[in-house]
Write an enzyme that holds these catalytic residues in place. Structure first.
Site, PDB file in Angstrom:
ATOM      1  N   PRO A 124       0.555  -1.285  -0.191  1.00  0.00           N
ATOM      2  CA  PRO A 124      -0.071   0.341   0.293  1.00  0.00           C
ATOM      3  C   PRO A 124       1.286   1.501   0.030  1.00  0.00           C
ATOM      4  O   PRO A 124       2.034   0.897   0.885  1.00  0.00           O
ATOM      5  CB  PRO A 124      -0.840  -0.342   1.423  1.00  0.00           C
ATOM      6  CG  PRO A 124      -0.183  -1.073   1.790  1.00  0.00           C
ATOM      7  CD  PRO A 124       0.244  -1.725   1.537  1.00  0.00           C
ATOM      8  N   THR A 129       5.952   9.419   1.472  1.00  0.00           N
ATOM      9  CA  THR A 129       6.310   9.895   2.577  1.00  0.00           C
ATOM     10  C   THR A 129       7.431   9.496   3.911  1.00  0.00           C
ATOM     11  O   THR A 129       7.706   9.716   4.553  1.00  0.00           O
ATOM     12  CB  THR A 129       5.592  10.563   3.549  1.00  0.00           C
ATOM     13  OG1 THR A 129       4.529  11.158   4.126  1.00  0.00           O
ATOM     14  CG2 THR A 129       5.336  12.479   2.098  1.00  0.00           C
ATOM     15  N   SER A 130       6.969   8.223   3.543  1.00  0.00           N
ATOM     16  CA  SER A 130       7.492   7.594   4.848  1.00  0.00           C
ATOM     17  C   SER A 130       8.979   7.360   5.190  1.00  0.00           C
ATOM     18  O   SER A 130       9.858   7.258   4.099  1.00  0.00           O
ATOM     19  CB  SER A 130       7.490   6.033   4.232  1.00  0.00           C
ATOM     20  OG  SER A 130       8.110   5.028   5.275  1.00  0.00           O
ATOM     21  N   GLU A 258       0.241  -0.822   9.265  1.00  0.00           N
ATOM     22  CA  GLU A 258       1.922  -0.323   8.362  1.00  0.00           C
ATOM     23  C   GLU A 258       1.364  -0.972   7.322  1.00  0.00           C
ATOM     24  O   GLU A 258       2.327  -1.589   6.353  1.00  0.00           O
ATOM     25  CB  GLU A 258       3.168   0.017   9.111  1.00  0.00           C
ATOM     26  CG  GLU A 258       2.891   0.475   9.658  1.00  0.00           C
ATOM     27  CD  GLU A 258       4.544   0.538  10.539  1.00  0.00           C
ATOM     28  OE1 GLU A 258       5.945   0.541   9.415  1.00  0.00           O
ATOM     29  OE2 GLU A 258       4.729   1.065  11.441  1.00  0.00           O
ATOM     30  N   THR A 260       0.497  -3.774   6.635  1.00  0.00           N
ATOM     31  CA  THR A 260       0.561  -5.337   6.312  1.00  0.00           C
ATOM     32  C   THR A 260      -0.644  -6.275   7.153  1.00  0.00           C
ATOM     33  O   THR A 260      -0.584  -7.575   6.473  1.00  0.00           O
ATOM     34  CB  THR A 260       1.331  -5.647   7.711  1.00  0.00           C
ATOM     35  OG1 THR A 260       1.488  -5.073   8.727  1.00  0.00           O
ATOM     36  CG2 THR A 260       2.987  -5.138   7.644  1.00  0.00           C
ATOM     37  N   LEU A 261      -1.899  -5.411   7.285  1.00  0.00           N
ATOM     38  CA  LEU A 261      -3.271  -6.406   8.094  1.00  0.00           C
ATOM     39  C   LEU A 261      -3.956  -6.512   6.525  1.00  0.00           C
ATOM     40  O   LEU A 261      -4.946  -7.291   6.375  1.00  0.00           O
ATOM     41  CB  LEU A 261      -3.468  -6.543   8.873  1.00  0.00           C
ATOM     42  CG  LEU A 261      -2.504  -6.023  10.150  1.00  0.00           C
ATOM     43  CD1 LEU A 261      -3.117  -5.952  11.716  1.00  0.00           C
ATOM     44  CD2 LEU A 261      -1.849  -8.361  10.452  1.00  0.00           C
ATOM     45  N   GLY A 262      -4.284  -5.635   5.976  1.00  0.00           N
ATOM     46  CA  GLY A 262      -5.045  -4.914   5.110  1.00  0.00           C
ATOM     47  C   GLY A 262      -4.955  -3.220   4.214  1.00  0.00           C
ATOM     48  O   GLY A 262      -3.883  -2.378   4.875  1.00  0.00           O
ATOM     49  N   ILE A 264      -6.436   0.083   3.920  1.00  0.00           N
ATOM     50  CA  ILE A 264      -7.098   1.066   4.629  1.00  0.00           C
ATOM     51  C   ILE A 264      -7.945   2.404   3.679  1.00  0.00           C
ATOM     52  O   ILE A 264      -7.378   2.294   2.674  1.00  0.00           O
ATOM     53  CB  ILE A 264      -6.376   1.678   5.528  1.00  0.00           C
ATOM     54  CG1 ILE A 264      -5.993   0.996   6.885  1.00  0.00           C
ATOM     55  CG2 ILE A 264      -7.931   2.627   6.668  1.00  0.00           C
ATOM     56  CD1 ILE A 264      -5.480   1.580   8.115  1.00  0.00           C
ATOM     57  N   TYR A 454      13.107  14.842  19.609  1.00  0.00           N
ATOM     58  CA  TYR A 454      13.719  14.408  18.034  1.00  0.00           C
ATOM     59  C   TYR A 454      14.700  15.630  17.613  1.00  0.00           C
ATOM     60  O   TYR A 454      15.261  16.560  18.200  1.00  0.00           O
ATOM     61  CB  TYR A 454      11.936  15.792  17.367  1.00  0.00           C
ATOM     62  CG  TYR A 454      11.552  15.910  16.002  1.00  0.00           C
ATOM     63  CD1 TYR A 454      10.979  15.176  15.097  1.00  0.00           C
ATOM     64  CD2 TYR A 454      12.620  16.346  15.077  1.00  0.00           C
ATOM     65  CE1 TYR A 454      11.185  14.992  13.673  1.00  0.00           C
ATOM     66  CE2 TYR A 454      12.940  16.328  13.954  1.00  0.00           C
ATOM     67  CZ  TYR A 454      11.881  15.288  13.206  1.00  0.00           C
ATOM     68  OH  TYR A 454      12.019  15.296  12.141  1.00  0.00           O
TER      69      TYR A 454
END
Ligand SMILES: Cc1cc2nc3c(=O)[nH]c(=O)nc-3n(C[C@H](O)[C@H](O)[C@H](O)COP(=O)(O)OP(=O)(O)OC[C@H]3O[C@@H](n4cnc5c(N)ncnc54)[C@H](O)[C@@H]3O)c2cc1C
Length: 535
Positions: A124, A129-130, A258, A260-262, A264, A454
């Site tokens: 997905p 922008t990851s 992230e 991995t499950l589906g 969205i 940060y």
């Protein structure tokens, strides 16, 4: 949808990459910060190196798919430092075999079924922008190929419920696209990550993104009312509820999943009225420790400032907020309902009791007719530096400077030791690996029980070895975080980059449970392999 071209390798719009002369003069400002190395601008590669596709889209899906090389390259990486470096050099070796752009949930289902039937990995892709290698098709040998599923055609606000102040929004809507649709109803989501312009609602939910509010509603989690996710096993849709005590919350499996499950496809989110009253101030401190104590008291005061960003002296200098060695706290309150003088005055009394100096006084703005409206000096400088910073990272890559950020969160009782350990580890690694450099800190979010610090680090790279040097720096920072009780990520997510430290951080029974969930929802393991669970 904007037709302005975005950069294939770097952050944002391609036309915002400065010409060689401008980059050369920027190099003159950056070099002294790094101990004076000579920095020469290089040009991005014009040739793209991609492997030949292993699989092709079937005729039934061809209208939704692109095999174009530039398209595949633009979907190869996110926007982390390591992504920018590889793209700058024309290395797109983990490109997906093709890009699919569904227009409906039925399209998503058809693509997912095809991937399952042909043992092809499905990644997905929201805004791409990851910064943790979350969208990269580094999937190992077990698959026949990989498809990048670009969700940005699913970008509508479908329904607004003004009574419960909620909206049903498709997952591929970027920040500006969803905000402009909500504005016509007089509402806002007010979730403003720094990547707001390009990232999507689905990406925010999948990564548990951190947004504008420094306190209270910090993560997208706090704004999600229900979710709708397509899994290889069927539709996973949760009930719209303001709260529930019915067992473990189904939405909690979707948040942070992230990819991995589906996939969205939609979410109901909580809206807010557009703020009419704003108060802002910048408070200078000569000592970082005193500023930290002030922020702790503020975070525990129940005042809930919308902005409470503490910049250390180096960060204040780099952002053009202070040049006299002081640390600056950028403070703001906002409300759709009431003026904010009482809140700001109490906050400034707290900061003053720790030696904080509000040199320019507080500023108040209101949308009411005739009300005084003044822009804020240091706060405005910080805001514009914040928005332009990602473009500066493109320039740093071209100059051969390693420039990256990392973040964590910890309880207040551990902050001093964690912060000290991080500074020591990163400074030492910069000296060893780059022969010098700089590291600075700011708080992006604060909670009654702890801050989310940060860090930004800069160091001169040895050309050609940027990736190894950067990874060694990242390793040093991550080990210090892990050893001193921080989390490997407060909001940047896990992806492939943070996986070793995430595996160490989570309880083993939880890892087993997550693996079982993955097996139940995605039995063939086609969704984003290598992220969160599995090899
Ligand atoms: C300059 C810059 C500033 C940033 N600032 C912030 C910040 O302030 N706060 C913050 O939290 N993060 C920030 N990030 C990180 C990044 O923007 C966030 O992780 C963001 O939430 C990713 O959204 P996206 O739509 O771009 O998702 P992508 O990068 O496309 O995807 C991220 C992950 O989510 C999955 N995914 C995406 N869409 C879906 C979907 N619909 N269904 C299932 N899975 C999906 C992907 O597979 C991937 O694992 C920043 C990044 C950059 C480069």
């Amino acid at each position: 949808m904007s037709t302005r071209a975005t950069s294939i390798w770097g952050w944002g719009y391609a036309d915002k990459f400065p010409d060689t002369g401008t980059r050369r003069s920027l190099a003159e400002h950056v070099s002294p910060l790094l101990g004076g190395p000579s920095l020469e601008p290089h040009e991005p590669a014009t040739a793209l190196r991609l492997p030949s596709p292993r699989v092709a889209p079937p005729a039934s899906l061809a209208a939704l798919c692109s095999v174009d090389e530039a398209d595949r390259a633009a979907h190869t990486y996110g926007k982390g430092y390591g992504d920018l470096v590889r793209g700058f050099h024309g290395d797109f070796s983990s490109a997906p075999d093709f890009v699919a752009r569904p227009r409906s949930e039925e399209d998503v289902r058809a693509i997912m079924d095809w991937c399952g039937d042909h043992h092809v990995a499905l990644i997905p892709f929201g805004g791409g922008t990851s910064v943790v290698r979350g969208v990269e098709a580094a999937i190992g040998q077990g698959f026949r190929g990989a498809v990048s599923l670009d969700l940005r055609r699913l970008d509508r606000v479908i329904e607004v419920d003004p009574i419960s102040r909620s909206a049903r929004i498709q997952a591929g809507a970027t920040g500006p696209v969803l905000e402009s649709q909500l504005a016509s109803h007089g509402f806002t989501l007010r979730h403003f990550p720094q990547s707001f312009e390009f990232s999507t609602l689905g990406g925010w939910i999948a990564t548990r993104a951190g947004g504008h509010f420094a306190t209270l509603y910090t993560h997208i989690d706090d704004l999600v009312q229900s979710t709708r996710m397509l899994t290889p096993r069927g539709l996973y849709e949760t009930r719209r509820l303001p709260a529930s005590g019915a067992g473990p919350a189904p939405d909690r499996l979707v948040l942070g999943s992230e990819g991995t499950l589906g996939v969205i496809t939609e979410a109901w989110v909580r809206l807010q009225s557009r703020p009419r009253f704003r108060a802002s101030a910048s408070v200078h401190f000569s000592e970082f420790d005193a500023a930290v104590r002030a922020v702790r008291e503020l975070s525990q005061s129940g005042l809930h400032p919308s902005n409470c960003r503490l910049l250390d002296a180096q960060e204040s200098f780099l952002n053009g907020v202070a040049g006299d060695g002081s640390c600056v706290l950028v403070l703001a309150f906002e409300s759709a309902d009431h003026p904010l003088h009482a809140w700001m005055e109490r906050a400034l009394a707290i900061t003053a009791s720790h030696g904080g100096e509000c040199r320019e006084g507080a500023r108040y703005r209101s949308d009411e007719p005739g009300a005084q409206s003044r822009a804020s000096g240091a706060a405005e400088s910080w805001r514009s530096a914040f928005i332009e910073a990602p473009y500066l990272q493109n320039v740093m890559v071209s100059l051969g400077v390693i420039a990256d950020t990392f973040e964590t969160a910890c309880t207040w009782d551990r902050f001093d030791s964690l912060h000290g350990a991080i500074l020591e580890a990163v400074r030492g690694a910069l000296e060893r690996i780059c022969g010098g450099g700089t590291v600075s800190c700011r708080f992006t979010h604060v909670y009654p029980d702890g801050p989310a610090p940060y860090y930004t680090f800069l160091g001169p790279a040895k050309r050609g070895g940027e990736l190894e040097q950067w990874m060694a720096l990242k390793q040093a920072a991550s080990e210090a975080i892990s050893a001193h009780g921080g989390t490997i990520t407060h909001h940047h997510a896990v992806g492939r980059l943070h996986r070793p430290w995430y595996d160490r951080e989570r309880p083993e029974p939880f890892a087993l449970a997550l693996k079982a969930v993955k097996g139940a929802l995605d039995p063939q393991g086609i969704l984003n392999p290598g992220v969160l669970v599995g090899p």
